[in-house]
Design an enzyme around this catalytic site. Structure first.
Site, PDB file in Angstrom:
ATOM      1  N   SER A 148      -9.652   6.498   9.750  1.00 28.88           N
ATOM      2  CA  SER A 148      -8.716   7.593   9.175  1.00 28.88           C
ATOM      3  C   SER A 148      -9.015   9.020   9.825  1.00 28.88           C
ATOM      4  CB  SER A 148      -8.755   7.881   7.691  1.00 28.88           C
ATOM      5  OG  SER A 148      -8.031   8.994   7.210  1.00 28.88           O
ATOM      6  N   TYR A 161     -14.018   8.856   0.209  1.00 30.88           N
ATOM      7  CA  TYR A 161     -12.976   8.076   1.098  1.00 30.88           C
ATOM      8  C   TYR A 161     -13.414   8.547   2.599  1.00 30.88           C
ATOM      9  CZ  TYR A 161      -8.507   6.765   3.530  1.00 30.88           C
ATOM     10  OH  TYR A 161      -7.519   6.384   4.378  1.00 30.88           O
TER      11      TYR A 161
HETATM   12  P1  NAP Z   1      -1.118   0.861   1.137  1.00 31.60           P
HETATM   13  O1  NAP Z   1       0.412   1.106   1.398  1.00 31.60           O
HETATM   14  O2  NAP Z   1      -1.711   1.692  -0.240  1.00 31.60           O
HETATM   15  O3  NAP Z   1      -1.399  -0.588   1.309  1.00 31.60           O
HETATM   16  C1  NAP Z   1      -2.950  -0.804   0.973  1.00 31.60           C
HETATM   17  C2  NAP Z   1      -2.905  -2.452   1.484  1.00 31.60           C
HETATM   18  O4  NAP Z   1      -4.282  -2.911   1.316  1.00 31.60           O
HETATM   19  C3  NAP Z   1      -2.182  -3.208   0.383  1.00 31.60           C
HETATM   20  O5  NAP Z   1      -1.574  -4.380   1.120  1.00 31.60           O
HETATM   21  C4  NAP Z   1      -3.296  -3.809  -0.628  1.00 31.60           C
HETATM   22  O6  NAP Z   1      -2.876  -5.094  -1.085  1.00 31.60           O
HETATM   23  C5  NAP Z   1      -4.555  -3.822   0.564  1.00 31.60           C
HETATM   24  N1  NAP Z   1      -5.643  -4.141  -0.403  1.00 31.60           N
HETATM   25  C6  NAP Z   1      -6.572  -2.954  -0.855  1.00 31.60           C
HETATM   26  N2  NAP Z   1      -7.647  -3.315  -1.151  1.00 31.60           N
HETATM   27  C7  NAP Z   1      -7.638  -4.659  -1.104  1.00 31.60           C
HETATM   28  C8  NAP Z   1      -8.615  -5.627  -1.458  1.00 31.60           C
HETATM   29  N3  NAP Z   1      -9.742  -5.455  -2.047  1.00 31.60           N
HETATM   30  N4  NAP Z   1      -8.408  -6.862  -0.781  1.00 31.60           N
HETATM   31  C9  NAP Z   1      -7.173  -7.226  -0.091  1.00 31.60           C
HETATM   32  N5  NAP Z   1      -6.262  -6.324   0.136  1.00 31.60           N
HETATM   33  C10 NAP Z   1      -6.459  -5.090  -0.365  1.00 31.60           C
HETATM   34  O7  NAP Z   1      -1.950   1.769   2.159  1.00 31.60           O
HETATM   35  P2  NAP Z   1      -1.620   1.899   3.817  1.00 31.60           P
HETATM   36  O8  NAP Z   1      -1.083   3.516   3.896  1.00 31.60           O
HETATM   37  O9  NAP Z   1      -0.854   0.988   4.195  1.00 31.60           O
HETATM   38  O10 NAP Z   1      -3.168   1.990   4.197  1.00 31.60           O
HETATM   39  C11 NAP Z   1      -3.609   0.882   5.090  1.00 31.60           C
HETATM   40  C12 NAP Z   1      -4.975   1.301   5.753  1.00 31.60           C
HETATM   41  O11 NAP Z   1      -4.768   2.600   6.636  1.00 31.60           O
HETATM   42  C13 NAP Z   1      -5.977   1.633   4.645  1.00 31.60           C
HETATM   43  O12 NAP Z   1      -7.406   1.192   5.036  1.00 31.60           O
HETATM   44  C14 NAP Z   1      -6.057   3.149   4.719  1.00 31.60           C
HETATM   45  O13 NAP Z   1      -7.069   3.891   4.327  1.00 31.60           O
HETATM   46  C15 NAP Z   1      -5.741   3.487   6.093  1.00 31.60           C
HETATM   47  N6  NAP Z   1      -5.096   4.782   6.384  1.00 31.60           N
HETATM   48  C16 NAP Z   1      -3.894   5.197   5.720  1.00 31.60           C
HETATM   49  C17 NAP Z   1      -3.261   6.363   6.263  1.00 31.60           C
HETATM   50  C18 NAP Z   1      -1.984   6.853   5.668  1.00 31.60           C
HETATM   51  O14 NAP Z   1      -1.496   8.022   5.737  1.00 31.60           O
HETATM   52  N7  NAP Z   1      -1.226   6.033   4.915  1.00 31.60           N
HETATM   53  C19 NAP Z   1      -3.954   7.260   6.858  1.00 31.60           C
HETATM   54  C20 NAP Z   1      -5.151   6.959   7.269  1.00 31.60           C
HETATM   55  C21 NAP Z   1      -5.694   5.724   7.009  1.00 31.60           C
HETATM   56  P3  NAP Z   1      -2.694  -5.432  -2.414  1.00 31.60           P
HETATM   57  O15 NAP Z   1      -1.499  -4.411  -2.757  1.00 31.60           O
HETATM   58  O16 NAP Z   1      -2.044  -6.902  -2.250  1.00 31.60           O
HETATM   59  O17 NAP Z   1      -3.674  -5.651  -3.115  1.00 31.60           O
END
Ligand code: NAP
Length: 251
Positions: A148, A161
């Protein structure tokens, strides 16, 4: 067995953690549409995982779904073993699963801290250690870790985080050096702000204020990240890299 042999000769076998929602779901769809063999991992959002599956099915693509909490060692290992047992190998592991939490540093409990590191960093250790045994044996593989912008610059009120996501960067670079001679690449992607559930707590006003700080003046899409994953899979000379996709928010 026939299916296994056919897939082995034509496809890369790719595991995407946290593929039920947000960035992970988009990565799954993008790769399945390229006819890669994709294993969608989810933990809590079974209905969302099934929606991704049925959307792809309507388009004539298939995907495997595997429930595992990747922060638990046995479940993370079982996920990787599912791919290896069904398809004979794992070619690409996308460590996308993660959680976030906004709290003043002084309010972060030890439980918050441990949970953040477990979900975002230790999970990556578990899945990767299991996958690279197979990759080293095959003399080829790719690990893509989701970091991130906060892992690069530090995010206020997200110290735990930011720490986990900075850890991902160290992990990526160190492992890339160690596994380069085995032809296993290890890269990270560092998104800025992407439109997913993870940012649902921001009000419209807060989103507008963030956009003003971003040189390209907009919030990123899940497709911006999925396209980068696809490119890394097609490439064969990028390793130890942290690819920033943030609209110029951090240069
Ligand atoms: P999101 O919409 O909240 O989705 C998170 C995903 O992670 C869901 O599919 C959830 O699955 C899964 N997950 C969480 N804990 C888990 C576990 N213990 N085992 C298996 N699956 C798990 O988040 P996102 O925005 O798509 O983020 C995806 C990645 O990108 C993350 O690592 C986040 O830190 C990173 N990121 C996001 C952003 C942003 O702005 N969105 C920015 C920088 C980095 P379930 O719901 O099925 O549990």
């Amino acid at each position: 067995m026939e299916e296994k042999l056919e897939k082995n000769t034509v496809n890369k076998v790719i595991v995407v953690t946290g593929g039920s929602r947000g960035i992970g779901a988009e990565i799954v769809k993008t790769l399945a549409r390229e006819s890669y063999t994709v294993i969608l991992n989810y933990n809590k959002s079974e209905a969302c995982a099934k929606n991704v599956e049925s959307e792809l099915k309507k388009e004539g693509h298939t995907v495997d779904i595997f429930k595992a909490d990747v922060s638990k060692k046995e479940e993370a290992q079982a996920l990787v073993q599912f791919a290896i047992e069904k398809y004979g190998r794992i070619d690409v592991l996308v460590n996308n699963a993660g959680i976030s939490q906004t709290k003043l540093f002084t309010d972060i409990t030890e439980e918050d801290w441990q949970n953040m590191l477990k979900q975002n960093l230790t999970s990556v250790f578990y899945t990767t250690q299991e996958a690279v045994k197979n990759m080293i044996h095959n003399k080829q593989g790719l690990i893509i870790n989701m970091s991130s912008i906060w892992g690069q610059t530090g995010g206020s009120m997200e110290v735990h985080y930011s720490t986990a996501k900075a850890g991902i960067i160290g992990f990526t670079k160190a492992l890339a050096k160690e596994l380069g001679p085995s032809n296993v690449r290890v890269d990270a992607i560092a998104p800025g702000i992407i439109d997913t559930d993870m940012n649902s707590e921001y009000s419209d006003e807060e989103k507008e204020a963030i956009k003003e700080e971003i040189p390209l003046g907009k919030i990123g899409t899940t497709n911006n990240i999925a396209k980068c994953v696809k490119w890394l899979i097609e490439d064969d000379y990028t390793t130890g890299e942290v690819i920033s996709i943030n609209g110029g928010w951090n240069m």
